[in-house]
Scaffold this motif. Structure first.
Motif, mmCIF file in Angstrom:
data_model
loop_
_atom_site.group_PDB
_atom_site.id
_atom_site.type_symbol
_atom_site.label_atom_id
_atom_site.label_comp_id
_atom_site.label_asym_id
_atom_site.label_seq_id
_atom_site.Cartn_x
_atom_site.Cartn_y
_atom_site.Cartn_z
ATOM 1 N N LEU A 168 -10.836 1.153 6.009
ATOM 2 C CA LEU A 168 -11.246 -0.226 5.712
ATOM 3 C C LEU A 168 -11.129 -1.089 6.960
ATOM 4 N N THR A 200 0.827 -1.208 0.000
ATOM 5 C CA THR A 200 0.000 0.000 0.000
ATOM 6 C C THR A 200 0.862 1.258 0.000
ATOM 7 N N GLU A 251 -6.919 1.511 -1.758
ATOM 8 C CA GLU A 251 -7.651 2.315 -0.771
ATOM 9 C C GLU A 251 -6.869 2.404 0.541
ATOM 10 N N ASP A 252 -7.119 3.473 1.284
ATOM 11 C CA ASP A 252 -6.511 3.680 2.592
ATOM 12 C C ASP A 252 -6.900 2.518 3.510
ATOM 13 N N ASN A 254 -6.841 -4.301 -0.476
ATOM 14 C CA ASN A 254 -7.460 -2.964 -0.451
ATOM 15 C C ASN A 254 -7.463 -2.268 -1.804
#
Length: 235
Positions: free
Chosen positions: A152, A134, A147-148, A144
């Motif tokens: 989540l 990430t 996405e952050d 993810n």
């Protein structure tokens, strides 16, 4: 679609079908792509990409792996794997599904992390790999997809009482034996990210080696988990 457009699409498909396919291995700067399903041009491009992703991991974690990384790309693979092959004595080897290479969702940096930083603690190993993919990777990937992790994870831990069961999973066991894999990987990545960003990489390395939260942080897993939960609430 116009006749011209159909002709362009047809020519593109024809060109791909007629392009020379790699039959075997293609090496480049410490990486080796093995496949008989990519074209030579595709394999060269992916190999160069892998070299760059490997450099990112090495800068962050250190040069803990000096041998070539061998990436076997095949449509027969459902998921990517490097931690499990390494556990069974084939460190440096990676299985990569063809579809993820083609649609740019391969967990390449994630798997490179497993080669550089293997651990028998599946929770910490997957957490580090998810967090670094990430943070550093050039493409989105499971769980993810760019996405952050924090929001989540905040949604994911609502039905999870404790991380203790996840932390107890040993190789070659799977986190999915505790909960849905996507949720497990998201929680692991977020928690490891919290530890590194709040307490530093050096302390996390100590945990990674000893698996002793009290010794490294002076706090139990339970207390650290509570701090992590508070830190991501509302984000």
């Amino acid at each position: 679609m116009s006749l011209y457009g159909l002709c362009i699409v047809g020519l593109s498909v024809f060109a791909l079908q007629c392009a020379p396919v790699l039959r075997g291995a293609l090496p480049c700067e410490g990486v080796e792509v093995i496949t008989n399903e990519l074209t030579v041009a595709e394999a060269e491009e992916y190999c160069r990409y892998a070299v760059g992703e490997r450099r990112k991991v090495e800068v962050f974690w250190g040069a803990t792996w000096n041998a070539p990384i061998r990436i076997n790309i095949s449509s027969s693979y459902r998921i990517s794997r490097a931690l499990v092959p390494g556990y069974f004595g084939n460190r440096g080897f990676m299985e990569m599904p063809l579809r993820t290479v083609r649609n740019n969702t391969s967990a390449l940096l994630h798997e490179i992390v497993h080669i550089y930083a293997p651990s028998n603690n599946r929770f910490l190993a997957e957490g580090l790999a998810v967090y670094l993919h990430t943070k550093l990777a050039g493409n989105p990937a499971f769980p993810n997809f760019g996405e952050d992790l924090r929001p989540l994870a905040a949604r994911g831990f609502s039905g999870v009482k404790s991380l203790e069961a996840l932390n107890g999973v040993r190789m070659p066991g799977r986190l999915s034996t505790v909960m849905v894999e996507e949720t497990a990987y998201t929680l692991a990545g977020s928690f490891v990210g919290f530890l590194i960003e709040s307490h530093g990489l050096a302390s996390f390395r100590g945990l990674y080696e000893t698996e002793n939260y009290e010794q490294v942080y002076g706090k139990s897993l339970d207390i650290l988990e509570k701090e992590w939960r508070v830190s991501i609430q509302g984000k």
